[in-house]
Motif scaffolding. Structure first.
Motif, mmCIF file in Angstrom:
data_model
loop_
_atom_site.group_PDB
_atom_site.id
_atom_site.type_symbol
_atom_site.label_atom_id
_atom_site.label_comp_id
_atom_site.label_asym_id
_atom_site.label_seq_id
_atom_site.Cartn_x
_atom_site.Cartn_y
_atom_site.Cartn_z
ATOM 1 N N TYR A 22 0.829 -1.203 0.000
ATOM 2 C CA TYR A 22 0.000 0.000 0.000
ATOM 3 C C TYR A 22 0.865 1.256 0.000
ATOM 4 O O TYR A 22 1.890 1.356 0.685
ATOM 5 C CB TYR A 22 -0.911 0.017 1.225
ATOM 6 N N PHE A 23 0.415 2.246 -0.782
ATOM 7 C CA PHE A 23 0.971 3.589 -0.729
ATOM 8 C C PHE A 23 -0.178 4.554 -0.988
ATOM 9 O O PHE A 23 -0.955 4.358 -1.928
ATOM 10 C CB PHE A 23 2.068 3.796 -1.777
ATOM 11 N N PRO A 24 -0.307 5.588 -0.180
ATOM 12 C CA PRO A 24 -1.453 6.497 -0.329
ATOM 13 C C PRO A 24 -1.402 7.254 -1.655
ATOM 14 O O PRO A 24 -0.382 7.858 -1.988
ATOM 15 C CB PRO A 24 -1.301 7.449 0.857
ATOM 16 N N PRO A 25 -2.457 7.201 -2.410
ATOM 17 C CA PRO A 25 -2.476 7.905 -3.701
ATOM 18 C C PRO A 25 -2.723 9.399 -3.558
ATOM 19 O O PRO A 25 -2.618 10.144 -4.541
ATOM 20 C CB PRO A 25 -3.634 7.218 -4.430
ATOM 21 N N LYS A 26 -3.050 9.835 -2.334
ATOM 22 C CA LYS A 26 -3.386 11.250 -2.131
ATOM 23 C C LYS A 26 -2.139 12.076 -1.820
ATOM 24 O O LYS A 26 -1.114 11.562 -1.404
ATOM 25 C CB LYS A 26 -4.385 11.391 -0.975
#
Length: 568
Positions: free
Chosen positions: A449-453
């Motif tokens: 997971y990596f935040p797209p925001k």
């Protein structure tokens, strides 16, 4: 071949091997060559032949009607013959010469009586004779020299079988069996009769081997074609045909012969192997016998039989890493005859790979069914990235990983090539350090997971992807003099940007692939519909950042610009 049972006119005078000698005294000996004693026949008229020794003037036959010759039966150099007419049932013959006689028994059983259920006497064997025999001289078929017959040597006399109203069509087709063309019918059929149907002198392969002895060694191989085991005439017409070798096909393709037994449907699907499309089955299969399964011309292992034609593809199978099916047998993936699918694949290409790999690499198939599948995977196009036969790269990749990815991701590839500073995995060509190439539950096929925001509250799990390589304390410790060089004195500037409510994600400042700015700092910061430029200048002990999201700021590890160390 039953329709050809009348092929010969009996009475051509060849000696049969069914000889039953009857010796009365040394002076006169009578031997009957045909028919043998104690046989049953279906023809009313038969040709009786024999020899007699001594100075015999005539032969007498009693117990049956002698049709020909009329009057005396006079031996010719000791040989004699007569057309006799049998009565229904058991016929007891007495053949005499100069007071010496022998007794014979022949049972006549017409087809009509057979249908009624009449049986021949026990011990009587069925003897097949030609219908409507004619009386001819023995000299037509047997060697005669110095007043004596040599019955062990036969003359290949031409027969009149293919004239008149009997077998007039024989010998007229484009391809004719040699003996038929030469009208030497006695090469296969005995004119005196035989214990074999159609008056054949031998049966099955043994008959054919009388001439085709060279084939005997071929037929001794491990795998023998079933029709060969049963007899050659399943495939070859013994007389004539519209095809070479008297094959029983349509005269156009060899496959028309094969379809007499093999189901045509499996050979006529949309995508056909070249030899199958042209009907040339023997390009791959031996028609008679082979040492290899399915009568193949060469072993199927390692594609040997395929390379008999596909020499131009051999290099594709001999690279450093070879696909197991390609090393074992091409037919594990390809139907050698025809298929609904291109390249004669035995299944749709995406389902074909799943046949093995769903069990061998289940994690890949889990990834393929995730929310974000890789486009080639979604299209079932495994060969967009993998070579199906062999490769010089691990995992049968079509090229090194960087080149392979940039074949599709062209713009990104150009950008990376033009950039001076590259992210570690990009520098080493290790795209799969961050991306799952088959599919992922995370956007951009990320492995974690990596935040797209742009903004996100700080939580360590939000940075699982980056912290798989980087020290997670870099965003957790406010003060440090060892974790990072991005600090003002001991004040950790990563902590300042990330560890906060509405923290900035890594890609707010860093390009995850490459950049011409040190630390692969990106050229611009994406912010909604806008993109703010970033200018980063690195110094030996710090640097300066000029960016649209805040005023220009500098930092220095040795001489802090804004951080004040706590007083003792």
């Amino acid at each position: 071949m039953k329709q050809n049972s009348n092929l010969l006119r009996a009475g051509l005078g060849i000696v049969i091997l069914f000889v039953l000698p009857y010796v009365v005294n040394a002076a006169v000996q009578i031997e009957i060559f045909s028919p043998p004693n104690k046989v049953w026949v279906t023809e009313k008229r038969i040709f009786l032949t024999g020899t007699v020794s001594g100075e015999v003037k005539k032969i007498e036959i009693k117990g049956v009607k002698v049709v020909s010759p009329r009057g005396k039966i006079i031996p010719d150099a000791g040989a004699f013959g007569a057309i006799i007419e049998l009565k229904k049932g058991l016929n007891r013959l007495k053949i005499s010469a100069d007071g010496v006689s022998i007794k014979y028994e022949i049972f006549y059983l017409s087809p009509k009586e057979q249908k009624k259920g009449t049986k021949p006497p026990k011990g009587f064997k069925h003897f097949f004779v030609h219908k409507d025999p004619e009386l001819i001289s023995c000299k037509e078929c047997h060697s005669f020299r110095r007043g004596k017959y040599n019955f062990k040597r036969n003359v290949p006399a031409q027969a009149n079988c293919t004239t008149g109203n009997c077998h007039a069509t024989q010998g007229k087709a484009p391809f004719v069996h040699g003996p038929v063309g030469a009208k030497v019918c006695i090469a296969c059929h005995s004119p005196h009769g035989s214990f074999n149907e159609l008056e054949l002198s031998k049966t099955g392969q043994d008959l054919c081997f009388s001439c085709h002895q060279a084939k005997k060694e071929e037929f001794a191989k491990e795998i023998v074609h079933v029709p060969v085991e049963e007899g050659c005439i399943d495939c070859h017409d013994p007389h004539q045909s519209n095809m070479r070798f008297q094959l029983k096909g349509d005269g156009k393709t060899i496959s028309s012969l094969c379809f007499n037994c093999h189901e045509k449907e499996m050979f006529t699907q949309k995508h056909m192997h070249g030899p199958v499309a042209t009907g040339d089955c023997i390009a791959c299969h031996s028609p008679h016998a082979s040492d290899y399964k399915a009568l193949l011309m060469a072993p199927p292992e390692k594609g040997q039989v395929c390379f008999e034609c596909h020499q131009d593809r051999k290099e594709d199978f001999t690279m450093k890493f070879v696909h197991d099916p390609a090393q074992e047998d091409c037919s594990q993936c390809h139907d050698p005859h025809s298929s609904p699918y291109r390249f004669q694949l035995i299944k749709q290409k995406e389902k074909l790979c799943a046949t093995c790999h769903q069990e061998l690499t289940p994690e890949i198939f889990t990834a393929m069914n995730e929310k974000y599948p890789h486009k080639p995977v979604k299209n079932g196009d495994c060969v967009a990235c993998h070579r199906p036969h062999s490769s010089n790269y691990e995992l049968l990749l079509a090229n090194d990983l960087t080149t392979l990815c940039f074949n599709c991701h062209v713009d990104l590839g150009d950008y990376i090539k033009e950039s001076k500073f590259k992210h570690g995995p990009v520098q080493t060509g290790d795209c799969i350090a961050c991306h799952n190439v088959h599919g992922s539950q995370y956007v951009s096929l990320l492995v974690k997971y990596f935040p797209p925001k742009f903004y996100i509250d700080y939580k360590p799990e939000n940075y699982d992807l980056c912290f798989a390589c980087h020290n997670k304390d870099i965003a957790r410790n406010k003060l440090t003099n060892v974790l990072t060089n991005f600090r003002d004195g001991e004040f950790n500037l990563h902590y300042l940007h990330v560890h906060r409510k509405k923290g900035r994600t890594c890609i707010a400042c860093h390009d995850p692939h490459a950049s011409n700015q040190a630390k692969h700092i990106r050229y611009e910061v994406p912010f909604g519909a806008w993109a703010y430029p970033i200018s980063f200048k690195k110094t030996p002990t710090g640097g300066t950042c000029i960016v649209g999201c805040h005023a220009p700021k500098s930092y220095d590890r040795l001489r802090p610009v804004f951080w004040k160390p706590p007083t003792q």
